[in-house]
Design an enzyme around this catalytic site. Sequence first.
Site, PDB file in Angstrom:
ATOM      1  N   ASP A   1      95.067  10.100 -81.719  1.00  0.00           N
ATOM      2  CA  ASP A   1      95.804  11.352 -81.930  1.00  0.00           C
ATOM      3  C   ASP A   1      96.359  11.394 -83.362  1.00  0.00           C
ATOM      4  O   ASP A   1      97.002  10.438 -83.802  1.00  0.00           O
ATOM      5  CB  ASP A   1      96.950  11.410 -80.900  1.00  0.00           C
ATOM      6  CG  ASP A   1      97.614  12.770 -80.841  1.00  0.00           C
ATOM      7  OD1 ASP A   1      96.945  13.779 -81.129  1.00  0.00           O
ATOM      8  OD2 ASP A   1      98.815  12.818 -80.480  1.00  0.00           O
ATOM      9  N   GLY A  21     100.950  20.446 -78.854  1.00  0.00           N
ATOM     10  CA  GLY A  21     102.264  20.985 -78.506  1.00  0.00           C
ATOM     11  C   GLY A  21     102.229  21.763 -77.210  1.00  0.00           C
ATOM     12  O   GLY A  21     102.873  22.806 -77.078  1.00  0.00           O
TER      13      GLY A  21
HETATM   14  P1  13P Z   1     104.109  18.049 -77.100  1.00  0.00           P
HETATM   15  O1  13P Z   1     105.189  17.578 -78.008  1.00  0.00           O
HETATM   16  O2  13P Z   1     104.246  19.509 -76.782  1.00  0.00           O
HETATM   17  O3  13P Z   1     103.982  17.247 -75.854  1.00  0.00           O
HETATM   18  O4  13P Z   1     102.708  17.902 -77.904  1.00  0.00           O
HETATM   19  C1  13P Z   1     102.101  16.652 -78.045  1.00  0.00           C
HETATM   20  C2  13P Z   1     100.960  16.673 -78.999  1.00  0.00           C
HETATM   21  O5  13P Z   1     100.511  17.701 -79.472  1.00  0.00           O
HETATM   22  C3  13P Z   1     100.360  15.371 -79.345  1.00  0.00           C
HETATM   23  O6  13P Z   1      99.332  15.489 -80.268  1.00  0.00           O
HETATM   24  O1  G3H Z   2     101.698  14.616 -81.889  1.00  0.00           O
HETATM   25  C1  G3H Z   2     102.516  13.725 -81.788  1.00  0.00           C
HETATM   26  C2  G3H Z   2     102.709  13.030 -80.501  1.00  0.00           C
HETATM   27  O2  G3H Z   2     103.724  13.636 -79.769  1.00  0.00           O
HETATM   28  C3  G3H Z   2     102.921  11.572 -80.734  1.00  0.00           C
HETATM   29  O3  G3H Z   2     104.203  11.294 -81.165  1.00  0.00           O
HETATM   30  O4  G3H Z   2     103.952   9.977 -83.272  1.00  0.00           O
HETATM   31  O5  G3H Z   2     106.021   9.802 -81.867  1.00  0.00           O
HETATM   32  O6  G3H Z   2     103.869   8.820 -81.083  1.00  0.00           O
HETATM   33  P1  G3H Z   2     104.529   9.886 -81.901  1.00  0.00           P
HETATM   34 ZN    ZN Z   3      99.673  16.915 -81.805  1.00  0.00          ZN
END
Ligand code: 13P
Ligand code: G3H
Ligand code: ZN
Length: 309
Positions: free
Chosen positions: A82, A210
């Site tokens: 991610d 998000g």
């Molecule tokens: P949220 O903060 O809405 O859960 O989104 C997470 C996200 O987009 C991780 O890449």
């Molecule tokens: O997009 C971000 C995710 O919510 C991951 O969050 O970088 O705190 O692990 P993090």
């Molecule tokens: Zn994200």
Amino acid sequence: MSLANTNAMFRRANEQKYAIGAFNVCNMELIQGISKACFETKSPVIFQISAGAKRYAGRKFLSEIVKIAVEETGIEAALHLDHGNSLELCKECIDNGFTSVMIDASHLPISENIQITQQVVEYAQEKNVSVEAELGQLVSYENHKNDSNYTDPEQACEFILKTKINSLAVAVGTSHGAYKFKNKVQPFLRFDIIEKIRNMIPDFPLVLHGASSVDQNIISQLLDYGTDLRNAKGVPEGMLKKAAKTAICKMNIDTDLRLSAFLALKKFLSSNPNGTDPRSYFETIRDSVKNTVIRKIKGILGSENKAVV
Ligand code: 13P
Ligand code: G3H
Ligand code: ZN
């Protein structure tokens, strides 16, 4: 069942009009809670690891736990990086069993975003790994008024064609975290932008970051426990459901898992002041994550009974 890339998952999600949940993981209990939920609902799933989660638990620890969970439950799953912020990080994950990576160069000028994304695609394709990229800015709610932060549909088409990515994360009103929309401002999703991209490149897999709904029932319970989450607001479930049914193939959810885990822990600690055994409080977290994921699958994503195993 072994891990697969996201290509076939997205093709089916597009055809049958549902979305795959992509859940952020940082420890064993989250991975187990998510796997159990997907096993029970026969749902495909994407486990995703951020750079922060990698720093916390280690890439190898997390990816091996995901692999074990998938082997033991037999669920259909992908392992995804991610918000990868460099070619090196993407390469490291591609070389070590990830079946999908995101290169997030959305903060760079478009020409640079295209260039680095092309490099990741070139490397990933050889190893049959899917690539997600992002165009537009997932800005905090103060900046919603500035249209230039949203994904530009024409630019999106050019970007997709030039980079040959497998999916695109679009900026259509959401942002990360528990504060997506300013108090008194009506939450919204720019379905018009999604629609335009869909009309230009039909069926191309689009990703919604998000995508937490920030359940107000959980927020009010946490407020009662003294957690300062005043005015926390997410995307209404009805909008997310519509997005999953129309054009979005992958929904990223982290905040909602954090909130449910934290509430479970608060509840446990307040009723078990002597519950020192970590297994007891981690178990309550695992169960709450599992239940949250089942609610997402059944109530929003529509991915129940869609796993092909
Ligand atoms: P949220 O903060 O809405 O859960 O989104 C997470 C996200 O987009 C991780 O890449
Ligand atoms: O997009 C971000 C995710 O919510 C991951 O969050 O970088 O705190 O692990 P993090
Ligand atoms: Zn994200």
